[in-house]
Design a protein around this motif. Structure first.
Motif, short mmCIF file in Angstrom:
data_model
loop_
_atom_site.label_atom_id
_atom_site.label_comp_id
_atom_site.label_asym_id
_atom_site.label_seq_id
_atom_site.Cartn_x
_atom_site.Cartn_y
_atom_site.Cartn_z
N ALA A 5 13.77 57.37 10.82
CA ALA A 5 12.45 57.85 10.42
C ALA A 5 11.80 56.87 9.46
CB ALA A 5 12.57 59.21 9.75
N LEU A 16 6.08 62.52 6.62
CA LEU A 16 6.61 63.38 7.68
C LEU A 16 7.96 62.92 8.20
CD1 LEU A 16 3.30 64.17 9.58
CD2 LEU A 16 4.88 65.87 8.62
N THR A 19 10.73 63.35 5.53
CA THR A 19 10.90 64.77 5.26
C THR A 19 11.65 65.45 6.40
OG1 THR A 19 8.89 64.79 3.92
CG2 THR A 19 9.72 66.93 4.65
N LEU A 20 11.40 65.04 7.63
CA LEU A 20 12.15 65.59 8.76
C LEU A 20 13.63 65.27 8.61
CD1 LEU A 20 11.36 66.16 12.33
CD2 LEU A 20 13.31 64.66 11.90
N ARG A 23 15.13 67.47 5.88
CA ARG A 23 15.33 68.87 6.32
C ARG A 23 16.41 68.97 7.37
NH1 ARG A 23 9.36 71.55 6.01
NH2 ARG A 23 9.02 71.01 3.82
N LEU A 24 16.48 67.99 8.26
CA LEU A 24 17.52 68.00 9.28
C LEU A 24 18.90 67.90 8.65
CD1 LEU A 24 17.95 68.02 12.35
CD2 LEU A 24 17.82 65.54 12.29
N THR A 42 16.37 56.46 7.00
CA THR A 42 14.94 56.42 6.68
C THR A 42 14.61 55.07 6.05
OG1 THR A 42 15.20 57.36 4.47
CG2 THR A 42 14.79 58.91 6.27
N VAL A 63 11.15 58.46 14.33
CA VAL A 63 10.28 59.54 13.86
C VAL A 63 9.27 58.93 12.90
CG1 VAL A 63 10.15 61.77 12.68
CG2 VAL A 63 12.20 61.18 14.00
N ILE A 116 4.75 62.73 14.79
CA ILE A 116 4.27 64.00 14.24
C ILE A 116 2.87 63.79 13.68
CG2 ILE A 116 4.76 65.89 12.65
CD1 ILE A 116 7.69 64.79 12.54
N LEU A 135 5.40 69.58 11.18
CA LEU A 135 6.77 69.20 10.86
C LEU A 135 7.75 70.29 11.29
CD1 LEU A 135 8.88 67.38 9.39
CD2 LEU A 135 8.31 68.65 7.32
N ALA A 138 8.08 70.18 15.02
CA ALA A 138 8.84 69.01 15.46
C ALA A 138 10.33 69.18 15.17
CB ALA A 138 8.30 67.76 14.77
N LEU A 139 10.66 69.73 14.01
CA LEU A 139 12.05 69.96 13.66
C LEU A 139 12.70 70.95 14.62
CD1 LEU A 139 14.40 69.49 11.68
CD2 LEU A 139 13.45 71.32 10.27
#
Length: 150
Positions: A5, A16, A19-20, A23-24, A42, A63, A116, A135, A138-139
């Protein structure tokens, strides 16, 4: 396998991608057991050196936030750009695949882009409401998609 990402967490919806990943990684059951080898990475932008991260991968999902395009996101294959033109340090996913082909050689992994949709990219802003909703969509999609591929 790798999810890579890109984005700047200090620039509103540009966060985005990172952050994905955040969270993942916080969802312990987000990926099936078969995905134990699924790495998360990332960075602010794709660079030539990321070609090394593609080595030995079966699948890479890039991402990133999208300035325009479908809402809540677009998901599709990445193909190498026909010609490599580097004018900055940043590369597109297709540019990175071209670097992979030219520098490393061999068959590149299956690569996909999860773009995203974002709206506000101002320095110091948080995620906009629209981007936050995109988001979540997408997640959910990514977790479901990976579950079906396992």
């Amino acid at each position: 396998m790798l999810i890579l990402a890109c984005g700047n967490p200090s620039r509103g919806d540009d966060a985005l991608g990172p952050t994905l990943i955040e969270r993942l990684s916080a969802l312990p059951d987000a990926m099936p057991e078969a995905d134990q080898a699924f790495d998360l990475l990332t960075d602010f932008q794709l660079q030539i050196e990321h070609a090394l991260d593609l080595q030995g991968r079966e699948l890479v999902i890039f991402v990133d936030a999208a300035l325009a395009g479908p809402e809540p996101f677009a998901f599709g294959p990445v193909v190498p750009e026909p010609a490599l033109s580097i004018t900055t340090h940043a590369l597109s996913p297709g540019g990175l695949l071209r670097v992979y082909q030219e520098a490393i050689g061999g068959q590149a992994p299956d690569c996909r882009l999860l773009a995203i949709r974002g709206y506000d990219f101002e320095l110091g802003a948080g995620l906009s409401q629209g981007a936050a909703a995109n988001l979540l969509a997408a997640l959910a999609f990514l977790v479901d998609w990976r579950g079906r591929r396992a």
